[in-house]
Write a protein that holds these residues in place. Structure first.
Motif, PDB file in Angstrom:
ATOM      1  N   MET A  82       0.800  -1.226   0.000  1.00  0.00           N
ATOM      2  CA  MET A  82       0.000   0.000   0.000  1.00  0.00           C
ATOM      3  C   MET A  82       0.836   1.280   0.000  1.00  0.00           C
ATOM      4  O   MET A  82       0.472   2.232  -0.688  1.00  0.00           O
ATOM      5  CB  MET A  82      -0.998   0.008   1.155  1.00  0.00           C
ATOM      6  CG  MET A  82      -2.147  -0.940   0.964  1.00  0.00           C
ATOM      7  SD  MET A  82      -3.079  -0.530  -0.530  1.00  0.00           S
ATOM      8  CE  MET A  82      -3.897  -2.076  -0.823  1.00  0.00           C
ATOM      9  N   PRO A  83       1.956   1.358   0.730  1.00  0.00           N
ATOM     10  CA  PRO A  83       2.744   2.599   0.638  1.00  0.00           C
ATOM     11  C   PRO A  83       3.230   2.895  -0.780  1.00  0.00           C
ATOM     12  O   PRO A  83       3.214   4.046  -1.216  1.00  0.00           O
ATOM     13  CB  PRO A  83       3.923   2.348   1.584  1.00  0.00           C
ATOM     14  CG  PRO A  83       3.389   1.370   2.580  1.00  0.00           C
ATOM     15  CD  PRO A  83       2.454   0.482   1.798  1.00  0.00           C
ATOM     16  N   LYS A  84       3.615   1.871  -1.536  1.00  0.00           N
ATOM     17  CA  LYS A  84       4.028   2.076  -2.934  1.00  0.00           C
ATOM     18  C   LYS A  84       2.845   2.545  -3.768  1.00  0.00           C
ATOM     19  O   LYS A  84       2.997   3.404  -4.638  1.00  0.00           O
ATOM     20  CB  LYS A  84       4.604   0.787  -3.520  1.00  0.00           C
ATOM     21  CG  LYS A  84       5.954   0.404  -2.976  1.00  0.00           C
ATOM     22  CD  LYS A  84       6.593  -0.711  -3.768  1.00  0.00           C
ATOM     23  CE  LYS A  84       5.809  -1.981  -3.625  1.00  0.00           C
ATOM     24  NZ  LYS A  84       6.444  -3.151  -4.216  1.00  0.00           N
ATOM     25  N   LEU A  85       1.671   1.989  -3.505  1.00  0.00           N
ATOM     26  CA  LEU A  85       0.470   2.388  -4.230  1.00  0.00           C
ATOM     27  C   LEU A  85       0.148   3.850  -3.969  1.00  0.00           C
ATOM     28  O   LEU A  85      -0.105   4.615  -4.901  1.00  0.00           O
ATOM     29  CB  LEU A  85      -0.716   1.498  -3.836  1.00  0.00           C
ATOM     30  CG  LEU A  85      -2.080   1.894  -4.392  1.00  0.00           C
ATOM     31  CD1 LEU A  85      -2.087   1.838  -5.906  1.00  0.00           C
ATOM     32  CD2 LEU A  85      -3.162   1.014  -3.807  1.00  0.00           C
ATOM     33  N   VAL A  86       0.187   4.264  -2.713  1.00  0.00           N
ATOM     34  CA  VAL A  86      -0.107   5.652  -2.352  1.00  0.00           C
ATOM     35  C   VAL A  86       0.880   6.589  -3.028  1.00  0.00           C
ATOM     36  O   VAL A  86       0.497   7.620  -3.596  1.00  0.00           O
ATOM     37  CB  VAL A  86      -0.081   5.844  -0.815  1.00  0.00           C
ATOM     38  CG1 VAL A  86      -0.127   7.312  -0.441  1.00  0.00           C
ATOM     39  CG2 VAL A  86      -1.229   5.091  -0.177  1.00  0.00           C
ATOM     40  N   GLU A  87       2.153   6.242  -3.004  1.00  0.00           N
ATOM     41  CA  GLU A  87       3.183   7.090  -3.613  1.00  0.00           C
ATOM     42  C   GLU A  87       2.934   7.256  -5.103  1.00  0.00           C
ATOM     43  O   GLU A  87       3.025   8.348  -5.648  1.00  0.00           O
ATOM     44  CB  GLU A  87       4.566   6.473  -3.349  1.00  0.00           C
ATOM     45  CG  GLU A  87       5.723   7.383  -3.696  1.00  0.00           C
ATOM     46  CD  GLU A  87       6.159   7.270  -5.151  1.00  0.00           C
ATOM     47  OE1 GLU A  87       6.555   8.298  -5.718  1.00  0.00           O
ATOM     48  OE2 GLU A  87       6.087   6.168  -5.722  1.00  0.00           O
ATOM     49  N   ARG A  88       2.555   6.169  -5.773  1.00  0.00           N
ATOM     50  CA  ARG A  88       2.329   6.255  -7.221  1.00  0.00           C
ATOM     51  C   ARG A  88       1.041   7.009  -7.543  1.00  0.00           C
ATOM     52  O   ARG A  88       0.982   7.742  -8.528  1.00  0.00           O
ATOM     53  CB  ARG A  88       2.283   4.857  -7.824  1.00  0.00           C
ATOM     54  CG  ARG A  88       2.182   4.911  -9.328  1.00  0.00           C
ATOM     55  CD  ARG A  88       2.616   3.676  -9.995  1.00  0.00           C
ATOM     56  NE  ARG A  88       2.401   3.772 -11.420  1.00  0.00           N
ATOM     57  CZ  ARG A  88       2.328   2.740 -12.208  1.00  0.00           C
ATOM     58  NH1 ARG A  88       2.502   1.526 -11.736  1.00  0.00           N
ATOM     59  NH2 ARG A  88       2.122   2.900 -13.500  1.00  0.00           N
ATOM     60  N   LEU A  89       0.023   6.865  -6.717  1.00  0.00           N
ATOM     61  CA  LEU A  89      -1.230   7.582  -6.960  1.00  0.00           C
ATOM     62  C   LEU A  89      -1.038   9.087  -6.834  1.00  0.00           C
ATOM     63  O   LEU A  89      -1.641   9.856  -7.567  1.00  0.00           O
ATOM     64  CB  LEU A  89      -2.316   7.125  -5.979  1.00  0.00           C
ATOM     65  CG  LEU A  89      -2.855   5.716  -6.153  1.00  0.00           C
ATOM     66  CD1 LEU A  89      -3.837   5.388  -5.046  1.00  0.00           C
ATOM     67  CD2 LEU A  89      -3.489   5.519  -7.514  1.00  0.00           C
ATOM     68  N   GLN A  90      -0.173   9.515  -5.916  1.00  0.00           N
ATOM     69  CA  GLN A  90       0.010  10.944  -5.687  1.00  0.00           C
ATOM     70  C   GLN A  90       1.125  11.550  -6.531  1.00  0.00           C
ATOM     71  O   GLN A  90       1.190  12.766  -6.665  1.00  0.00           O
ATOM     72  CB  GLN A  90       0.275  11.198  -4.204  1.00  0.00           C
ATOM     73  CG  GLN A  90      -0.943  10.913  -3.362  1.00  0.00           C
ATOM     74  CD  GLN A  90      -0.746  11.261  -1.906  1.00  0.00           C
ATOM     75  OE1 GLN A  90       0.368  11.346  -1.420  1.00  0.00           O
ATOM     76  NE2 GLN A  90      -1.836  11.455  -1.209  1.00  0.00           N
ATOM     77  N   ARG A  91       1.993  10.725  -7.115  1.00  0.00           N
ATOM     78  CA  ARG A  91       3.082  11.248  -7.942  1.00  0.00           C
ATOM     79  C   ARG A  91       2.506  11.906  -9.191  1.00  0.00           C
ATOM     80  O   ARG A  91       1.561  11.432  -9.797  1.00  0.00           O
ATOM     81  CB  ARG A  91       4.017  10.108  -8.362  1.00  0.00           C
ATOM     82  CG  ARG A  91       5.230  10.603  -9.120  1.00  0.00           C
ATOM     83  CD  ARG A  91       6.149   9.507  -9.606  1.00  0.00           C
ATOM     84  NE  ARG A  91       6.225   8.356  -8.742  1.00  0.00           N
ATOM     85  CZ  ARG A  91       6.258   7.109  -9.196  1.00  0.00           C
ATOM     86  NH1 ARG A  91       6.207   6.848 -10.474  1.00  0.00           N
ATOM     87  NH2 ARG A  91       6.331   6.112  -8.353  1.00  0.00           N
TER      88      ARG A  91
END
Length: 177
Positions: A82-91
């Protein structure tokens, strides 16, 4: 009651984090099987528990059951990623990178994490002005619908849920060939 100072905002917590916290709290209060019940209390059924905290226990159990039945509570949800997902969604979207971002706001990211959309309709409800967002807008290679389906397939990789309408799109591509 504590008054928040100007500029202080409460932390936003996702359903996945609440579910994890509730599981930990409920598990920490469960008696271990080898100790048994010291006061003769029935430990086989947690719903029959009496005492000052029975309402708290019932509410926490009901909320946990609700969250487990929601899209983010599925058994195939990859919590560690999930942290990788959040980072990619907000990038911010960038055409120079292999992993482009989507430029979602914090609120939109939270909504996507909580609902894990599987259809374009859900996606349109969660992300404001979707057609004009750089990560979702049509370009010379892909249409806006194709980009939205790619996003939904990307999300389904984390949720383990099937994308609605993906089969029809795949069949359409096969027929064109």
């Amino acid at each position: 009651m504590e008054v928040l100072k100007s500029g202080d905002a409460p932390a936003i917590v996702s359903n996945i984090e609440v579910m994890t916290l509730l599981r930990e709290r409920i598990d920490s209060r469960q008696p271990s099987p080898d100790t048994g019940s010291e006061n003769g209390e029935n430990t086989n059924n947690s719903n029959t528990k009496e005492g000052p905290f029975q309402n708290r226990d019932w509410i926490e159990g009901a909320v946990l059951n609700y969250l487990q039945a929601s899209p983010c509570g599925g058994p195939s949800v990859k919590l560690d990623d999930m942290p990788k997902l959040v980072e990619r969604l907000q990038r911010e979207p960038n055409s120079f990178s292999d992993e482009t971002g989507y430029g979602l706001t914090s609120a939109e990211t939270l909504q996507v994490l909580n609902h894990l959309p599987t259809s374009p309709v859900e996606l349109h409800l969660l992300v404001e002005d979707l057609e004009n967002r750089p990560g979702f807008a049509a370009d010379s290679v892909h249409s806006a619908e194709e980009k939205q389906m790619q996003f939904l397939k990307f999300i389904s990789g984390y949720s383990g849920r099937e994308v609605e309408g993906a089969d029809a799109e795949d069949e359409g591509e096969e027929m064109e060939e």
